[in-house]
Motif scaffolding. Sequence first.
Motif, PDB file in Angstrom:
ATOM      1  N   LYS A  82       0.805  -1.220   0.000  1.00  0.00           N
ATOM      2  CA  LYS A  82       0.000   0.000   0.000  1.00  0.00           C
ATOM      3  C   LYS A  82       0.843   1.278   0.000  1.00  0.00           C
ATOM      4  O   LYS A  82       0.482   2.252  -0.677  1.00  0.00           O
ATOM      5  N   PRO A  83       1.978   1.349   0.708  1.00  0.00           N
ATOM      6  CA  PRO A  83       2.787   2.580   0.660  1.00  0.00           C
ATOM      7  C   PRO A  83       3.235   2.971  -0.757  1.00  0.00           C
ATOM      8  O   PRO A  83       3.350   4.158  -1.061  1.00  0.00           O
ATOM      9  N   GLU A  84       3.446   1.995  -1.639  1.00  0.00           N
ATOM     10  CA  GLU A  84       3.803   2.303  -3.031  1.00  0.00           C
ATOM     11  C   GLU A  84       2.658   3.023  -3.728  1.00  0.00           C
ATOM     12  O   GLU A  84       2.859   3.989  -4.463  1.00  0.00           O
ATOM     13  N   MET A  85       1.453   2.528  -3.503  1.00  0.00           N
ATOM     14  CA  MET A  85       0.270   3.154  -4.088  1.00  0.00           C
ATOM     15  C   MET A  85       0.059   4.535  -3.488  1.00  0.00           C
ATOM     16  O   MET A  85      -0.218   5.501  -4.204  1.00  0.00           O
ATOM     17  N   ASP A  86       0.203   4.653  -2.171  1.00  0.00           N
ATOM     18  CA  ASP A  86       0.013   5.945  -1.502  1.00  0.00           C
ATOM     19  C   ASP A  86       0.979   7.002  -2.033  1.00  0.00           C
ATOM     20  O   ASP A  86       0.624   8.176  -2.131  1.00  0.00           O
ATOM     21  N   LYS A  87       2.183   6.604  -2.365  1.00  0.00           N
ATOM     22  CA  LYS A  87       3.172   7.543  -2.897  1.00  0.00           C
ATOM     23  C   LYS A  87       2.653   8.190  -4.187  1.00  0.00           C
ATOM     24  O   LYS A  87       2.701   9.419  -4.346  1.00  0.00           O
ATOM     25  N   ALA A  88       2.152   7.384  -5.100  1.00  0.00           N
ATOM     26  CA  ALA A  88       1.597   7.910  -6.354  1.00  0.00           C
ATOM     27  C   ALA A  88       0.343   8.740  -6.084  1.00  0.00           C
ATOM     28  O   ALA A  88       0.148   9.800  -6.672  1.00  0.00           O
ATOM     29  N   TRP A  89      -0.506   8.271  -5.178  1.00  0.00           N
ATOM     30  CA  TRP A  89      -1.754   8.969  -4.831  1.00  0.00           C
ATOM     31  C   TRP A  89      -1.462  10.378  -4.314  1.00  0.00           C
ATOM     32  O   TRP A  89      -2.071  11.351  -4.748  1.00  0.00           O
ATOM     33  N   LYS A  90      -0.508  10.491  -3.391  1.00  0.00           N
ATOM     34  CA  LYS A  90      -0.181  11.789  -2.789  1.00  0.00           C
ATOM     35  C   LYS A  90       0.534  12.715  -3.777  1.00  0.00           C
ATOM     36  O   LYS A  90       0.446  13.926  -3.649  1.00  0.00           O
ATOM     37  N   ARG A  91       1.199  12.151  -4.739  1.00  0.00           N
ATOM     38  CA  ARG A  91       1.823  12.956  -5.787  1.00  0.00           C
ATOM     39  C   ARG A  91       0.748  13.520  -6.731  1.00  0.00           C
ATOM     40  O   ARG A  91       0.875  14.620  -7.246  1.00  0.00           O
ATOM     41  N   TRP A  92      -0.313  12.779  -6.937  1.00  0.00           N
ATOM     42  CA  TRP A  92      -1.385  13.148  -7.867  1.00  0.00           C
ATOM     43  C   TRP A  92      -2.368  14.151  -7.263  1.00  0.00           C
ATOM     44  O   TRP A  92      -2.894  15.012  -7.960  1.00  0.00           O
ATOM     45  N   LEU A  93      -2.621  14.049  -5.984  1.00  0.00           N
ATOM     46  CA  LEU A  93      -3.711  14.802  -5.362  1.00  0.00           C
ATOM     47  C   LEU A  93      -3.216  15.511  -4.112  1.00  0.00           C
ATOM     48  O   LEU A  93      -2.613  14.892  -3.242  1.00  0.00           O
ATOM     49  N   SER A  94      -3.478  16.811  -4.020  1.00  0.00           N
ATOM     50  CA  SER A  94      -3.066  17.555  -2.836  1.00  0.00           C
ATOM     51  C   SER A  94      -3.995  17.237  -1.654  1.00  0.00           C
ATOM     52  O   SER A  94      -5.178  16.944  -1.853  1.00  0.00           O
ATOM     53  N   PRO A  95      -3.466  17.286  -0.431  1.00  0.00           N
ATOM     54  CA  PRO A  95      -4.238  16.878   0.744  1.00  0.00           C
ATOM     55  C   PRO A  95      -5.577  17.580   0.916  1.00  0.00           C
ATOM     56  O   PRO A  95      -6.534  16.967   1.394  1.00  0.00           O
ATOM     57  N   GLU A  96      -5.679  18.842   0.524  1.00  0.00           N
ATOM     58  CA  GLU A  96      -6.968  19.532   0.700  1.00  0.00           C
ATOM     59  C   GLU A  96      -8.061  18.983  -0.206  1.00  0.00           C
ATOM     60  O   GLU A  96      -9.242  19.285  -0.008  1.00  0.00           O
ATOM     61  N   HIS A  97      -7.696  18.158  -1.180  1.00  0.00           N
ATOM     62  CA  HIS A  97      -8.681  17.563  -2.082  1.00  0.00           C
ATOM     63  C   HIS A  97      -8.830  16.054  -1.901  1.00  0.00           C
ATOM     64  O   HIS A  97      -9.483  15.401  -2.717  1.00  0.00           O
ATOM     65  N   PHE A  98      -8.228  15.503  -0.832  1.00  0.00           N
ATOM     66  CA  PHE A  98      -8.390  14.074  -0.586  1.00  0.00           C
ATOM     67  C   PHE A  98      -9.872  13.745  -0.397  1.00  0.00           C
ATOM     68  O   PHE A  98     -10.568  14.423   0.367  1.00  0.00           O
ATOM     69  N   PRO A  99     -10.366  12.700  -1.061  1.00  0.00           N
ATOM     70  CA  PRO A  99     -11.743  12.251  -0.837  1.00  0.00           C
ATOM     71  C   PRO A  99     -11.783  11.261   0.329  1.00  0.00           C
ATOM     72  O   PRO A  99     -10.737  10.905   0.891  1.00  0.00           O
ATOM     73  N   THR A 100     -12.972  10.799   0.677  1.00  0.00           N
ATOM     74  CA  THR A 100     -13.034   9.631   1.540  1.00  0.00           C
ATOM     75  C   THR A 100     -12.438   8.483   0.737  1.00  0.00           C
ATOM     76  O   THR A 100     -12.446   8.506  -0.506  1.00  0.00           O
ATOM     77  N   ARG A 101     -11.895   7.478   1.438  1.00  0.00           N
ATOM     78  CA  ARG A 101     -11.221   6.415   0.690  1.00  0.00           C
ATOM     79  C   ARG A 101     -11.223   5.121   1.478  1.00  0.00           C
ATOM     80  O   ARG A 101     -11.068   5.127   2.703  1.00  0.00           O
ATOM     81  N   ALA A 102     -11.388   4.034   0.760  1.00  0.00           N
ATOM     82  CA  ALA A 102     -11.222   2.701   1.336  1.00  0.00           C
ATOM     83  C   ALA A 102     -10.242   1.944   0.453  1.00  0.00           C
ATOM     84  O   ALA A 102     -10.311   2.021  -0.772  1.00  0.00           O
ATOM     85  N   THR A 103      -9.313   1.232   1.088  1.00  0.00           N
ATOM     86  CA  THR A 103      -8.372   0.383   0.363  1.00  0.00           C
ATOM     87  C   THR A 103      -8.650  -1.044   0.807  1.00  0.00           C
ATOM     88  O   THR A 103      -8.598  -1.352   2.000  1.00  0.00           O
ATOM     89  N   VAL A 104      -8.955  -1.892  -0.166  1.00  0.00           N
ATOM     90  CA  VAL A 104      -9.425  -3.241   0.111  1.00  0.00           C
ATOM     91  C   VAL A 104      -8.455  -4.248  -0.494  1.00  0.00           C
ATOM     92  O   VAL A 104      -8.099  -4.135  -1.676  1.00  0.00           O
ATOM     93  N   GLY A 105      -8.062  -5.239   0.281  1.00  0.00           N
ATOM     94  CA  GLY A 105      -7.233  -6.310  -0.233  1.00  0.00           C
ATOM     95  C   GLY A 105      -8.090  -7.345  -0.934  1.00  0.00           C
ATOM     96  O   GLY A 105      -9.150  -7.734  -0.432  1.00  0.00           O
ATOM     97  N   VAL A 106      -7.653  -7.760  -2.104  1.00  0.00           N
ATOM     98  CA  VAL A 106      -8.364  -8.776  -2.876  1.00  0.00           C
ATOM     99  C   VAL A 106      -7.379  -9.858  -3.312  1.00  0.00           C
ATOM    100  O   VAL A 106      -6.180  -9.605  -3.442  1.00  0.00           O
ATOM    101  N   ALA A 107      -7.893 -11.046  -3.547  1.00  0.00           N
ATOM    102  CA  ALA A 107      -7.028 -12.166  -3.917  1.00  0.00           C
ATOM    103  C   ALA A 107      -6.471 -12.030  -5.328  1.00  0.00           C
ATOM    104  O   ALA A 107      -5.311 -12.361  -5.573  1.00  0.00           O
ATOM    105  N   ASP A 108      -7.274 -11.513  -6.257  1.00  0.00           N
ATOM    106  CA  ASP A 108      -6.845 -11.511  -7.656  1.00  0.00           C
ATOM    107  C   ASP A 108      -7.640 -10.470  -8.439  1.00  0.00           C
ATOM    108  O   ASP A 108      -8.848 -10.332  -8.259  1.00  0.00           O
TER     109      ASP A 108
END
Length: 116
Positions: A73-99
């Motif tokens: 997840k930290p790899e994904m978060d790095k790209a996410w935070k680069r793309w979107l500034s904190p004042e525009h963060f939406p609500t978010r859920a990160t879900v683990g899936v098998a495939d």
Amino acid sequence: MTERHIQTPIMHRVVVHNGIVFVGGTVADDMSVGLEGQTDQILAKIDGYLKEAGTDKTRLLSATIFLTDLNRKPEMDKAWKRWLSPEHFPTRATVGVADLGEDTLIEIVITAAASA
């Protein structure tokens, strides 16, 4: 009124209804780039989908992110935070899936407000 954009054989990528923009599950095109690279590709696609609907990422309301390995997840978060500034963060859920399919590491679904 409901507007539908970018039809595929099984769905529309973007549906706008009552001022809300729904963007269906989006995956990367190049699966060889790793999780951060796949995330970057998806976010660029989402920028285009939002533009098609006449809005942008500053109007995000929620995101659901599906990951095949929550330990990365930290790899994904790095790209996410680069793309979107904190004042525009939406609500978010990160879900683990098998495939998510061959070499697909991430899929993102978002909802945004249409432009005023």
